[in-house]
Every structure is written in C-alpha cells, then in structure tokens.
Write an enzyme that holds these catalytic residues in place. Sequence first.
Site, short mmCIF file in Angstrom:
data_model
loop_
_atom_site.label_atom_id
_atom_site.label_comp_id
_atom_site.label_asym_id
_atom_site.label_seq_id
_atom_site.Cartn_x
_atom_site.Cartn_y
_atom_site.Cartn_z
N SER A 42 36.23 39.90 35.92
CA SER A 42 35.00 39.28 36.43
C SER A 42 35.09 37.77 36.50
CB SER A 42 33.81 39.67 35.56
OG SER A 42 34.00 39.21 34.23
N ASP A 341 25.08 34.43 32.59
CA ASP A 341 24.61 35.60 31.86
C ASP A 341 25.34 35.61 30.52
OD1 ASP A 341 27.12 36.78 32.22
OD2 ASP A 341 26.45 38.19 33.75
N HIS A 344 29.25 35.30 31.18
CA HIS A 344 29.88 34.55 32.28
C HIS A 344 29.29 33.16 32.45
CE1 HIS A 344 30.28 38.92 33.30
NE2 HIS A 344 31.54 38.53 33.45
#
Length: 367
Positions: A42, A341, A344
């Site tokens: 990610s 978040d 991240h």
Amino acid sequence: MAPCTCSSSLLLMAAAAISQLLLLIPTRCSAKVPAVIVFGDSSVDAGNNNVISTVLKSNFEPYGRDFFDARPTGRFSNGRIPPDFISEAFGLRPFVPAYLDPMYNISDFAIGVCFASAGTGYDNETSNVLNVIPMWKELEYYTEYQQKLRSYLGGKKAYKIISEALYIVSLGTNDFLENYYSSFPIPGTNGGGRRAQFPVVGQFEDFLMLLAEGFIRELHRLGARKISFTGIPPMGCLPLERTTNFMGQHECMEEYNAVAKDFNGKLGAMVDRMNRELPRLRMVFSNPYDKFYEIINKPSAFGFDVVSVACCATGLYEMSYLCNRQSPFTCTDASKYVFWDSFHPTEKTSQILAEYLIKSLLLPTFS
Ligand SMILES: *[C@@H]1O[C@H](CO)[C@@H](O)[C@H](O)[C@H]1NC(C)=O
Ligand SMILES: *[C@@H]1O[C@H](CO)[C@@H](O)[C@H](O)[C@H]1NC(C)=O
C-alpha cells in the site's frame, strides 16, 4: 540520453525550508527514464486492490479527496503517493496508474504502471492474511505487461522501455505487522504462524531477505536494470501501533522501530551485493527511515501539527472501510497531519519523503 536542462534538481536542493512552495512548480524536463514501473504494497499501490476480493480497499471518500479531481483511486492517501511524485520528477506523468484499473490500457502503461497491492508482503503468508496479490503474482502481471508492450510497440521499443525504465520496489512492513506480530490470526490463514516457526525476529528477517533477494533476481532476469529498492519506515510510530501500545503510554513501539532499522540494514547490504553480482544492474537503496523519523520527532519543523493520531475518523485505528464518509471526526486539513489513516502517511508526508529521495538519490543516479 540528452541531459536534462531544467532546473528542478537545483530547486530541489534548496528545498529544505521552503519545499512546499517549490514543489508547486511543475518540473518540465525531457524524460530521463522512459517509464516508472512499481511493485510492492500500500505504500505504492495506485488501486489494484479495487478489483480483487479483499477487505483492504480505499476507492471511496474521503480517500483521494486531495487527488486530481478529488478522485478516490484506491491509493491509501488523501492524495498522491511517492511513485506519483517520482514519475513527475522524471518528466513523466504526475501519477502512475494501476495495472488492473479498467480506466487505463497499454498505451497509458507504456510510460508507467503499478503492480502493487495493499497488504502484500515478501512472504506468501502475508498476502494470504487479507487475500491480496502476492509478489509472485505481481511478477506474473509484469510478464503479461511485457507481452502487451511488445505487441503494442514492437520488440525493439518494448525492450528499450523494459531495460531503461525506473523500477520502484516498496514493501516489507506488512510482513512484520500483519503477519509476524499479528496477535489475531485470521481463520484459514497462517497469520502469526511465522512467529512460532521463527521465534527470534532476526530469523524471520533473514527469511524475508531470501525472498527479497529472489524477487530482485527474478526482476533482473526479466530485464529490469534500474531499480529503486525501498526500505521500511519507522513502523512502530504508525498511529495504529501507538494506539495498541497500552504498556508504553501510546508512544511509538520502539521494538518495531528497532526491527525496521535492523531489517533496513540487511536490505542495504543485499542491494550492494546484488549490484556486484548481477550484470548491468544499477540498484539504489532508498531508505525513508531517517527522514520519516525526523518528521515524526519534529513535526512542526515540517509544518505539521499532529503526529500521534491520523486525520481520518478518530485517527486511532481506522483504515480501509473504517475510514469512510460517515465519520464526523475526520480532520479538515490533512496537510497538518503526518498520517492520513492509522497506517498510511498523508500526501504531504509522502511528498516530503519522495522529494528527499528524488533529490538525494534518484535524480543523481538515474538522470
Ligand atoms: C486505449 O484507450 C484509448 C482511450 O480510452 C483508446 O483510444 C486506445 O485505442 C486504446 N489503446 C489500445 C492499444 O487499446
Ligand atoms: C509462494 O507461492 C507461489 C505460488 O504458489 C510459489 O510458486 C512460491 O514458491 C511460494 N513462495 C514461497 C517462498 O513459498
């Protein structure tokens, strides 16, 4: 290759204090690499998880609210992620599209493509935890891409792109946090099982090193020559890890940070060794750890107000579907936050880290 005459690197060198201003000036150079090709998790996924069956997705608001057209693309960010900034700095498109995104086709992918999948790791067991794309499958998609590129451009042009592209490889955090240290093994998977197999974390690191080396060898065999191999961040300071650090008053999990540093040391040594061993390979070790740690320790020096919780929702634990439009708590200005978040960074943090690596390492090496 023609030397680039634009002044972006000079500008970037002066960027320390006024980076935010300068980064608004678009870099207009002739391309120094023909394409940017991305593998990993990610930290670099541009939306491949949108079309697979996993709960780890981010193609809905408020994700992407600061991206072009405020579009939630599947990037785990309020805006762009590091490969987007790197592509732009090399005079290419200001973003790198996901291979599985139906909005794009091979004519778009000829100058940049992303095979990354949020939640994945070097270890197949890591990608199993959240049913995402394992690294061997990312390579399989890459092989398919090469075939498409050959039929679209012809063998000679395709070869040029494949051999001169800049490859970005970024993953590893999930192997530790979703797999090795996971205290809640997900039924049907082996999440947490590696800890029984490798009681000392250094043994698990060495196991991952073999997988990382195998990946690089395979990428090289398939034709990659210019590689930016990325280290892992101070993962003990991710908001989710702070939230669950009950014993440590929600400070960073220093144990995880120590593991990240140790692992990065091993990755750096592997990069040196591969450069000596594999013909015509030019691989750099892009280590974000120290700069990221500096941001976390002195957030105000970089214009941030908040570091210990994230912008989205309560900022304590939410990501993916838990970070959604329904939360009344999401912050209004993500640029004041280090993290978007619970797992991240915000676009601004990604930009600072990317620009640092671009000017100190990537442009000097590959342009
Ligand atoms: C890619 O998509 C564009 C527009 O969506 C289209 O014009 C083009 O023909 C497509 N190219 C290929 C090779 O499929
Ligand atoms: C991961 O899975 C793939 C596909 O099943 C397999 O080819 C590969 O050997 C596995 N890797 C390891 C290290 O077990």
